[in-house]
Structure formats: C-alpha cells, structure tokens
Design a protein around this motif. Structure first.
Motif, PDB file in Angstrom:
ATOM      1  N   THR A 122       8.990  58.794 -51.092  1.00  0.00           N
ATOM      2  CA  THR A 122       7.653  59.000 -51.636  1.00  0.00           C
ATOM      3  C   THR A 122       6.738  57.870 -51.213  1.00  0.00           C
ATOM      4  OG1 THR A 122       7.590  57.772 -53.725  1.00  0.00           O
ATOM      5  CG2 THR A 122       8.675  59.894 -53.762  1.00  0.00           C
ATOM      6  N   HIS A 151      12.534  61.276 -61.761  1.00  0.00           N
ATOM      7  CA  HIS A 151      12.459  61.722 -60.366  1.00  0.00           C
ATOM      8  C   HIS A 151      13.047  60.654 -59.430  1.00  0.00           C
ATOM      9  CE1 HIS A 151      10.494  63.650 -56.807  1.00  0.00           C
ATOM     10  NE2 HIS A 151      10.568  62.401 -56.362  1.00  0.00           N
ATOM     11  N   GLU A 152      12.530  59.455 -59.554  1.00  0.00           N
ATOM     12  CA  GLU A 152      12.997  58.387 -58.656  1.00  0.00           C
ATOM     13  C   GLU A 152      14.465  58.083 -58.900  1.00  0.00           C
ATOM     14  OE1 GLU A 152      11.308  57.687 -56.172  1.00  0.00           O
ATOM     15  OE2 GLU A 152       9.440  58.576 -56.843  1.00  0.00           O
ATOM     16  N   HIS A 186      16.636  60.254 -56.816  1.00  0.00           N
ATOM     17  CA  HIS A 186      16.870  59.721 -55.463  1.00  0.00           C
ATOM     18  C   HIS A 186      17.974  58.654 -55.506  1.00  0.00           C
ATOM     19  CE1 HIS A 186      13.585  61.724 -53.455  1.00  0.00           C
ATOM     20  NE2 HIS A 186      12.640  61.136 -54.162  1.00  0.00           N
ATOM     21  N   GLU A 197      13.634  65.679 -51.464  1.00  0.00           N
ATOM     22  CA  GLU A 197      12.987  65.725 -52.771  1.00  0.00           C
ATOM     23  C   GLU A 197      13.685  66.682 -53.740  1.00  0.00           C
ATOM     24  OE1 GLU A 197      10.802  63.595 -53.646  1.00  0.00           O
ATOM     25  OE2 GLU A 197      10.542  62.748 -51.641  1.00  0.00           O
ATOM     26  N   SER A 246      15.885  64.768 -56.391  1.00  0.00           N
ATOM     27  CA  SER A 246      15.025  63.983 -57.284  1.00  0.00           C
ATOM     28  C   SER A 246      14.251  64.893 -58.236  1.00  0.00           C
ATOM     29  CB  SER A 246      14.068  63.127 -56.460  1.00  0.00           C
ATOM     30  OG  SER A 246      13.357  63.919 -55.543  1.00  0.00           O
ATOM     31  N   TYR A 251       7.353  68.466 -50.794  1.00  0.00           N
ATOM     32  CA  TYR A 251       7.578  68.503 -52.248  1.00  0.00           C
ATOM     33  C   TYR A 251       7.612  69.941 -52.754  1.00  0.00           C
ATOM     34  CZ  TYR A 251       6.681  63.508 -52.110  1.00  0.00           C
ATOM     35  OH  TYR A 251       6.753  62.172 -51.827  1.00  0.00           O
TER      36      TYR A 251
HETATM   37 ZN   LIG Z   1      10.626  61.701 -54.397  1.00  0.00          ZN
END
Ligand SMILES: [Zn+2]
Length: 702
Positions: free
Chosen positions: A8, A492-493, A496, A521, A524, A635
């Motif tokens: 991101t 979300h992060e 990852h 993505e 995540s 995304y």
């Molecule tokens: Zn991401």
C-alpha cells in the motif's frame, strides 16, 4: 529480485537479489554489517547514521556486482544449482542495507537523508538495469528456464526459473544494446523523479492549518486534544492545528461544525502537490508519464498499463477496466441516494446549503446517526489501540495458532516502535515490528513491509515483518482511541503481516507477500473481517474508562450499517483507480495532468460532491515508485476474491473461526507465497473460481 515489499505504499526500490553472509571490508558499517543479536540477527536500527548509507550501500552494490560476475564466469553448462541457487543467494548484503535504508526513508526521513536518496536511488536503479541487461547472466538463466522440464525441476523450482527469466525479459534482457541503454536512462531518470515527487508530497503533508476556537467547534474530545497537541508541538499560539495528512484531516471533516473551516482544511488537503509552488508535482508527473510510455514501447508493449498488468491476475488493462466499469454505475447511483439523504438533513436543519465535498463526511455522520441510530463517537471509546492489537493477535491465534510476546532489547529506529516475537506450537516463526504513530519524517498512510523474508533452501531463515500506521498520539498516559475505519486498516495491514509470517517456501524470491499486486491485497482485505466478529468485539472492544465490552445493541447497529457510505467509498476509490489506468493507457502524448484528471472525471460522470481519494498530484501509489502504477485497481480485484472467500466462512458451521476453512486458507493461500499461480491457489481454497456477484453483495450493490 526485490524482496522488500512495501504494501500500500512504496519506497526507494532496490532491485538486486538474495542475501548471504559475506562480510565486507567495512564490516563495521551498521548499514551493511551482518545482523547480529537474537532471533537469527536483527537490523541495527539503533546504530545507523545518515552518513553510513552512501559508503554502505555503494559497497554492498559492488559486492553484488562481484557475485554476479562470479556467476557468469562459470565454465560448466548452466544448471539450476550453478545459476539460480547463487542468484537467490546473491545481494544479501544489499538487501540488508536497503531494508534499513527503506525503513529510514519511510518512517524517519530528514532533509539530509533525502539528499542521500537523491544520490543513491538512481544508482540502485542503474545497478538493477546492469544486472537484468547482463547478457551472459540472462543467457544462463534462459538456458535453465528452457531446460526446466527436461532436467526434472520440481514445481517450485520451475516457478522460480520462470520468475527470474520473466523478470529479465520484462526488463529488456532481449533488447538490442541501443534500446537497453535507453531503458536504463529512462529508469534512472524515473527514479530521480520519484524522489522529487515524494519529497514534495512529504513537504506538503508536514504543513498544518492553524485554527481558532470557533473553527474547532464540534470536535469530539480526543480529536480536539490531538489538534491542541499538534499546535503545542509546533509552538503555535493558535489553540489547535490540523496536520495536512489524512489521519488528521478526515476526522476533522467528519465533526467540525464550522463549515468555512471545513472548506479551508479540505482545500489544503486535496491540493497537496498542486499549488503551483516549489512543492508542485505536476511537472514531475508529466515527465514520469511520458518516460513510462516510451519505456513500454521500447519493451514491446502498447502502453505502460499493458506492461504493468501483464503479470497480474487481471492479465490485461481491459480486464481490469471491465471490472471497474461494471461496479462504477451502481456506486454512482448509491452516491446519489447518499447525497439525497444528506441534503434532506441539511434542509431540515434549515442550513441553507447544497452539499459540497467538504460537507460529505460531516453530513454522512448525521445520516449514520439518523438512519442507523449509530454515532461513531459512541463506538470510539471502545476502540483502544492496544486492545485491538491484542484482538489481532487473538484472532490469528484462533485461526493459525500464532502466539505473540513482546521482546526487549531489539533495536528500533524510534522509541515508539515495539517488537514482538511470533511463535507457533512453541517454535519461532518470526518477528513483528509495530510502529503505530504519526511523526515528522514518516510517510502518511499505513503499510506493511518485510525486513527479511522467509526461506529454507540453504537453512531455515525466519521472516521479520513490520506494520506501520499514522495514528495520532493522545495525551501522555491516556489510552489511544482510534476510529472504526482505522481499526479496519489496522487489521488490513496485519493481514499482510500474517501473509509474510505464515510463508513456508524454499526460495526468498517466491516468499510471503512477493505475489502479484492484484492478489497481495486479498489476504489483507480478508483479515479485515475478523474485526467485526462478535468473538473479537466482545473480548477486545472494551470501554477505555469502564472496561465494559461494547454493548450488543451497538454491535448490531454497526453490522446493520455495514454497507453504509459504500457509494462514497467506492466512488472515491474507483475514480482514482480509473484515472490511474487512463493516465497509463494514454501513451506518450503530452499530458496536462490537472486537465486530464478534470476531463476524465467529467467523462466518467464523477459526482460533484466527491473528489478522488488520491488526486493525481498526490497519488503516491503511482508516482513515488513504479509500485502501484496502473495497479490501483488491484484493491477492487482482490476484493472480489475477498468477498467470495468471506462467504465461504459465512456459510461454514463455525463461521469465521471454522477450523477446516481456516486450515484450507492457511495451506492453500497464506503459506504458499508465490510458489503457486494465484488463480490456482484460489481455486484450491474455494473449489472454484471467484464469483464476482459476492463483491456486489458485500458493498450492498446487489
Ligand atoms: Zn494492503
């Protein structure tokens, strides 16, 4: 092969390959020195000085050159063992160096450091070209790739051979010398322009808007306190200041009752990089677009977009456009409904206004309160940053058996950073660095990066990953409360990070999050879903004063409002993604960036009440590296997988904690890295291809 991933976000791009234990002459330079200490060695963030980077990185670059030379003077016929294995082992010193370099660039940059970047980034790019244009090396790689079936490589080795061969070809390994020279010139110039773009953007984001008492009216206490703290830090006489970053601006726009102040803050934010001053980015962008178009042609592609999308799941820009265009009309229609709801409230209040872009977030909150009886200010006291971190740990423990413990004594760049050891069934899995707070010199937004990727082809090497956010620190000693949206970003992060931590592959090039952009993505986005599970909310969404869990009624309201404001969110995102693709499909025409953006949005029928989430002059995904250029659509692409995968959990007996589905997710996706084609990974998980209708259901557009 580039191992460091900044998801991101983006950073200085080092090309180069893997990392071996070779001690340099200047082994005392903390930038290049082998990592020592616990957990198989950790970066010496505490010892690094700006002055170490130039000598360190240049020495590491020379070392990689020597390693490449050693590979090409081999007399025996090229084999996997004498070609790809040393390639995977090469550049380890440079990988270590650029990890520290990239981390400073992203989280603690200074004017002096930016001068170093201006010098080193073009050199790193040139080295990358030097390697991919090395005819002797490419010829050996191509031989191994061509012989992959005949010599009986296993599936992972074949994919590695393809990966390297394809990377070289895409970088121009098959071009004649004149074209190779031009491609290298373009890359070098681009890398300088990326640094300039970044510098301008960061400079504009370090500015602030000072506000009077009257202009701060309506802000909830924690946001008010953060504004006061920002003013104090900057030694202003004003009672409050809004820093020109998303994490400060968005909450202000949602709650400030002073409409003129909202407009002032909104204008400052949407015009970052577009003010015709020394930080204006339009010139740099114009040149970047032209150079990218020229490079694509040299490499044999109609446009930059075609070149970039080729190796993704979408395969062609047309496929990506088709998905975006299928979603766009429903999203615009939803925006019309959202605006009508807002206007109704404004009219009932006799506000005497027409909804403008600086009103959207403010009135959206009022609609949320009226339609769903949901006030996000009532939710925030339950959103303690540290409790949510524990929630992420807990959920990943339930799903994948991961356990976390805070370490001490691991060096960090800034005292705000904490390091956790991650284990599974008592065995070390990796380290997770957590850098939650905004500070001067830190890029805005949130991202994950891998400081070291997992591998096991020589010996097992555990990964080191980090999550970086820009939460605003509250008053000292007070728990940090974050918004619901920020909590979603946090999960979300962390998705990852887990994707990196669960990687179980042989070769670092294929490890963890080193997968196609429109696939990366997916893990995540899927991880976001665990935030709203009742299991997590009941345990971890606890009131910061009373410790009481979030009331069931409030959770029900959050659930009911699940597709609230999806028109706004989808349109602001899709407008950015569509403009990105159009800019990179436009070929080598001279582009007036502001005009192009305006005209494309008009053609799309962009609702006048919304701006792009990232206007072109501040679109770091596209212009601070090649990173997400012609790739912001990723995304949405990944969200079609996410929505469909989430339904697999929802259909399961144990819902989001169903052990059988969690195991499948781990075995087929989270642990695979890039050893298996993403479409095959998904099919192995779901038993079929993704169903796009799930995306429309998820966003409430069905
Ligand atoms: Zn991401």
């Amino acid at each position: 092969m580039k191992r460091r991933t900044f998801l991101t976000a983006s950073a200085a791009t080092a090309a180069s390959a893997a990392l071996p234990p070779i001690v340099l002459a200047q082994g005392t330079n903390p930038v290049t020195a082998p990592w020592t200490g616990p957990f198989g060695g950790v970066p010496a963030f505490d010892k690094v000085k700006t002055a170490d980077f130039k000598p360190g990185i240049e020495a590491a670059m020379d070392e990689l050159r020597r390693e490449i030379r050693a590979m090409t003077v081999v007399r025996s016929a090229p084999t996997f063992e004498n070609t790809l294995v040393p390639l995977e082992n090469s550049g380890r010193t440079l990988d270590r160096a650029t990890t520290i370099y990239g981390t400073v660039s992203g989280t603690l940059s200074t004017p002096e450091f930016r001068e170093v970047e201006k010098d080193l980034d073009p050199k790193l790019t040139a080295l990358s070209d030097e390697i991919t244009q090395n005819a002797a090396l490419f010829s050996r790689i191509e031989t191994v790739y061509n012989n992959r079936d005949a010599v009986g490589l296993n599936a992972e080795q074949k994919r590695l051979a393809w990966q390297h061969w394809n990377r070289f070809v895409r970088a121009g390994a098959k071009l004649d010398n004149a074209k190779k020279t031009r491609v290298a010139e373009i890359n070098k110039r681009l890398s300088s322009l990326f640094v300039v773009f970044n510098e301008h953007l960061l400079a504009d984001e370090e500015t602030h808007i000072a506000l009077t008492e009257a202009e701060l009216e309506g802000l909830p206490a924690p946001i008010r306190a953060a504004a006061a703290e920002a003013a104090r830090e900057r030694k202003l006489t004003a009672p409050g200041a809004i820093v020109n970053t998303r994490s400060s601006v968005d909450p202000f726009l949602a709650y400030a009752t002073n409409r003129t102040a909202r407009e002032k803050v909104w204008r400052a934010f949407v015009n970052r990089g577009d003010n015709g001053d020394k930080n204006d980015n339009n010139g740099a962008i114009k040149e970047i677009l032209k150079l990218r178009a020229e490079r694509a042609k040299l490499l044999g592609y109609p446009t930059h977009a075609h070149w970039r999308v080729e190796n993704s799941m979408a395969k062609t820009p047309e496929n990506a456009m088709r998905l975006m265009e299928a979603v766009w009309p429903a999203a615009v229609q939803r925006v019309r409904e959202e605006v009508a709801d807002m206007q109704k409230i404004a009219d009932a209040e006799r506000a005497g206004i027409t909804i403008e872009p600086w009103d959207y977030r403010f009135y959206a909150e009022k609609v949320r309160a009226q339609k769903y009886d949901l006030d996000m200010n009532e939710v925030k006291p339950y959103m303690q940053l540290e409790k949510l971190r524990e929630a992420m740990f807990w959920a990943s423990g339930q799903l994948y058996g991961l356990e976390y413990s805070l370490t001490s004594g691991v060096p960090v760049l800034h005292p705000d950073v904490r390091v956790y050891e991650v284990k599974k069934a008592g065995a070390h899995v990796g380290l997770w660095y957590f850098d939650p707070f905004a500070r001067a010199g830190k890029r805005s937004g949130a991202w994950m990066s891998a400081y070291r990727t997992q591998e096991k082809f020589n010996r097992p090497i555990a990964t080191i990953v980090s999550n970086n956010c820009n939460f605003v620190k509250g008053a000292p000693g007070e728990p940090v409360l974050i918004s619901w949206d920020d909590a979603v970003t946090l999960f979300h992060e962390f998705g990852h990070a887990i994707h990196g931590l669960l990687s179980n592959v042989n070769y670092p090039t294929l490890s963890g999050t080193n997968v196609a952009r429109d696939y990366v993505e997916f893990p995540s986005q899927l991880n976001e879903h665990w935030l709203s599970t009742p299991e997590v909310l009941n345990r971890f969404a606890l009131h910061y004063q009373t410790g009481a869990p979030i009331p069931r009624a409030l959770v029900d309201k959050i659930e009911k409002a699940g597709t609230f404001n999806q028109g706004f969110e989808t349109v602001e995102y899709l407008a950015s993604a569509l403009v990105d693709m159009k800019l990179h499909l436009a070929g080598d025409a001279d582009i007036d960036v502001d005009k192009f953006e305006r005209e494309e949005l008009a053609r799309l029928g962009m609702p006048r009440e919304i701006v792009m989430r990232h206007r072109t002059p501040q679109f770091g995904h596209l212009f601070s590296s090649d990173g997400y250029s012609a790739g912001y659509y990723s995304y949405l692409w990944a969200d079609t997988l996410t929505a469909d995968a989430a339904e697999a959990f929802e259909e399961a007996r144990g819902k989001y904690y169903d052990p059988a589905i969690a195991k499948k997710l781990h075995d087929e996706i989270m642990s695979r890295g890039n050893t298996v084609d993403p479409a095959d990974q998904y099919r192995a998980f779901r038993g079929r291809d993704p169903d796009t209708a799930a995306l429309m259901r998820k966003r409430g557009f069905a």
